[in-house]
Design a protein around this motif. Structure first.
Motif, PDB file in Angstrom:
ATOM      1  N   VAL A 133       0.760  -1.172   0.079  1.00  0.00           N
ATOM      2  CA  VAL A 133       0.156   0.084   0.049  1.00  0.00           C
ATOM      3  C   VAL A 133       0.884   1.383   0.012  1.00  0.00           C
ATOM      4  O   VAL A 133       2.085   1.215   0.574  1.00  0.00           O
ATOM      5  N   PRO A 134       0.266   2.410  -0.548  1.00  0.00           N
ATOM      6  CA  PRO A 134       1.151   3.610  -0.809  1.00  0.00           C
ATOM      7  C   PRO A 134       1.941   4.023   0.504  1.00  0.00           C
ATOM      8  O   PRO A 134       2.921   4.536   0.560  1.00  0.00           O
ATOM      9  N   VAL A 135       1.333   3.865   1.853  1.00  0.00           N
ATOM     10  CA  VAL A 135       1.967   4.596   3.099  1.00  0.00           C
ATOM     11  C   VAL A 135       3.227   3.509   3.286  1.00  0.00           C
ATOM     12  O   VAL A 135       4.184   4.135   3.798  1.00  0.00           O
ATOM     13  N   ILE A 136       3.603   2.384   2.943  1.00  0.00           N
ATOM     14  CA  ILE A 136       4.624   1.803   3.007  1.00  0.00           C
ATOM     15  C   ILE A 136       5.780   1.705   1.994  1.00  0.00           C
ATOM     16  O   ILE A 136       6.931   1.316   2.291  1.00  0.00           O
ATOM     17  N   VAL A 137       5.330   2.271   0.660  1.00  0.00           N
ATOM     18  CA  VAL A 137       6.122   2.550  -0.436  1.00  0.00           C
ATOM     19  C   VAL A 137       7.614   2.839  -0.242  1.00  0.00           C
ATOM     20  O   VAL A 137       8.729   2.681  -0.644  1.00  0.00           O
ATOM     21  N   PRO A 138       7.657   4.351   0.535  1.00  0.00           N
ATOM     22  CA  PRO A 138       8.982   4.748   0.608  1.00  0.00           C
ATOM     23  C   PRO A 138       9.968   3.910   1.559  1.00  0.00           C
ATOM     24  O   PRO A 138      11.152   3.702   1.074  1.00  0.00           O
ATOM     25  N   LEU A 139       9.506   2.993   2.540  1.00  0.00           N
ATOM     26  CA  LEU A 139      10.230   2.041   3.281  1.00  0.00           C
ATOM     27  C   LEU A 139      10.617   1.127   2.068  1.00  0.00           C
ATOM     28  O   LEU A 139      11.961   0.535   1.915  1.00  0.00           O
ATOM     29  N   ILE A 140       9.691   0.490   1.241  1.00  0.00           N
ATOM     30  CA  ILE A 140      10.218  -0.480   0.308  1.00  0.00           C
ATOM     31  C   ILE A 140      11.109   0.195  -0.799  1.00  0.00           C
ATOM     32  O   ILE A 140      12.079  -0.593  -1.167  1.00  0.00           O
ATOM     33  N   ARG A 141      11.076   1.291  -1.171  1.00  0.00           N
ATOM     34  CA  ARG A 141      11.982   2.043  -2.225  1.00  0.00           C
ATOM     35  C   ARG A 141      13.332   2.197  -1.500  1.00  0.00           C
ATOM     36  O   ARG A 141      14.283   2.114  -2.274  1.00  0.00           O
ATOM     37  N   GLU A 142      13.451   2.655  -0.427  1.00  0.00           N
ATOM     38  CA  GLU A 142      14.921   3.001   0.249  1.00  0.00           C
ATOM     39  C   GLU A 142      15.571   1.636   0.882  1.00  0.00           C
ATOM     40  O   GLU A 142      16.692   1.714   1.185  1.00  0.00           O
ATOM     41  N   ARG A 143      14.844   0.550   1.048  1.00  0.00           N
ATOM     42  CA  ARG A 143      15.656  -0.645   1.467  1.00  0.00           C
ATOM     43  C   ARG A 143      16.043  -1.670   0.469  1.00  0.00           C
ATOM     44  O   ARG A 143      15.417  -1.704  -0.529  1.00  0.00           O
ATOM     45  N   ARG A 144      17.161  -2.162   0.551  1.00  0.00           N
ATOM     46  CA  ARG A 144      17.461  -3.476  -0.122  1.00  0.00           C
ATOM     47  C   ARG A 144      17.114  -4.586   0.466  1.00  0.00           C
ATOM     48  O   ARG A 144      17.956  -5.063   1.588  1.00  0.00           O
ATOM     49  N   PHE A 145      16.080  -5.339   0.220  1.00  0.00           N
ATOM     50  CA  PHE A 145      15.550  -6.651   0.971  1.00  0.00           C
ATOM     51  C   PHE A 145      16.264  -7.898   0.269  1.00  0.00           C
ATOM     52  O   PHE A 145      16.664  -8.794   0.719  1.00  0.00           O
ATOM     53  N   HIS A 146      16.673  -7.624  -1.040  1.00  0.00           N
ATOM     54  CA  HIS A 146      17.314  -8.709  -1.878  1.00  0.00           C
ATOM     55  C   HIS A 146      17.917  -8.175  -3.018  1.00  0.00           C
ATOM     56  O   HIS A 146      17.842  -7.429  -3.443  1.00  0.00           O
ATOM     57  N   ALA A 147      19.205  -8.727  -3.369  1.00  0.00           N
ATOM     58  CA  ALA A 147      19.878  -8.654  -4.634  1.00  0.00           C
ATOM     59  C   ALA A 147      19.119  -8.344  -5.747  1.00  0.00           C
ATOM     60  O   ALA A 147      19.361  -7.577  -6.768  1.00  0.00           O
ATOM     61  N   THR A 148      17.988  -9.411  -5.885  1.00  0.00           N
ATOM     62  CA  THR A 148      17.290  -9.440  -7.230  1.00  0.00           C
ATOM     63  C   THR A 148      16.122  -8.554  -7.258  1.00  0.00           C
ATOM     64  O   THR A 148      15.291  -8.680  -8.169  1.00  0.00           O
ATOM     65  N   GLN A 149      15.851  -7.561  -6.255  1.00  0.00           N
ATOM     66  CA  GLN A 149      14.549  -7.254  -6.145  1.00  0.00           C
ATOM     67  C   GLN A 149      14.344  -5.961  -7.046  1.00  0.00           C
ATOM     68  O   GLN A 149      15.269  -5.362  -7.553  1.00  0.00           O
ATOM     69  N   SER A 150      13.264  -5.710  -7.624  1.00  0.00           N
ATOM     70  CA  SER A 150      12.608  -4.994  -8.375  1.00  0.00           C
ATOM     71  C   SER A 150      11.621  -4.345  -7.917  1.00  0.00           C
ATOM     72  O   SER A 150      10.417  -4.940  -7.498  1.00  0.00           O
ATOM     73  N   VAL A 151      11.264  -2.920  -8.012  1.00  0.00           N
ATOM     74  CA  VAL A 151      10.030  -2.266  -7.381  1.00  0.00           C
ATOM     75  C   VAL A 151       9.536  -1.437  -8.437  1.00  0.00           C
ATOM     76  O   VAL A 151      10.138  -0.639  -9.113  1.00  0.00           O
ATOM     77  N   VAL A 152       8.153  -1.599  -8.726  1.00  0.00           N
ATOM     78  CA  VAL A 152       7.397  -1.127  -9.889  1.00  0.00           C
ATOM     79  C   VAL A 152       6.174  -0.368  -9.280  1.00  0.00           C
ATOM     80  O   VAL A 152       5.500  -0.864  -8.427  1.00  0.00           O
ATOM     81  N   PRO A 153       6.084   0.852  -9.762  1.00  0.00           N
ATOM     82  CA  PRO A 153       4.768   1.445  -9.263  1.00  0.00           C
ATOM     83  C   PRO A 153       3.640   1.006  -9.573  1.00  0.00           C
ATOM     84  O   PRO A 153       3.490   0.355 -10.715  1.00  0.00           O
TER      85      PRO A 153
END
Length: 85
Positions: A4-24
């Motif tokens: 959800v939008p409220v958590i997106v800044p955290l998702i964008r700034e953190r590296r959870f996995h080397a293969t991750q990709s974040v798409v709006p």
């Protein structure tokens, strides 16, 4: 995993996995994708976000998270009232 939008800044700034990709996503949310070797740790990780995250694939992960949510719901359900006679 869709967030959800409220958590997106955290998702964008953190590296959870080397293969991750974040798409709006429409509405301000975001979808995080990554390739992992196992699903147990991912299941626990997703559950940590509560209702802020929703697994959309793979189907096995959807089932694992949904099953755990159902067991949690059962554990927190109010006890059934006994009928008086």
């Amino acid at each position: 995993v869709d967030f959800v939008p409220v958590i997106v800044p955290l998702i964008r700034e953190r590296r959870f996995h080397a293969t991750q990709s974040v798409v709006p996503l429409p509405g301000g949310g975001a979808r995080l994708t990554m390739r992992v070797a196992g699903l147990f740790e991912v299941t626990q990780w997703v559950l940590g976000f509560g209702s802020q995250a929703k697994v959309v694939s793979p189907p096995e992960l959807v089932r694992l998270v949904a099953g755990e949510v159902a067991r949690m719901k059962s554990a927190y359900a109010a006890p059934k009232k006994r009928k008086r006679r």
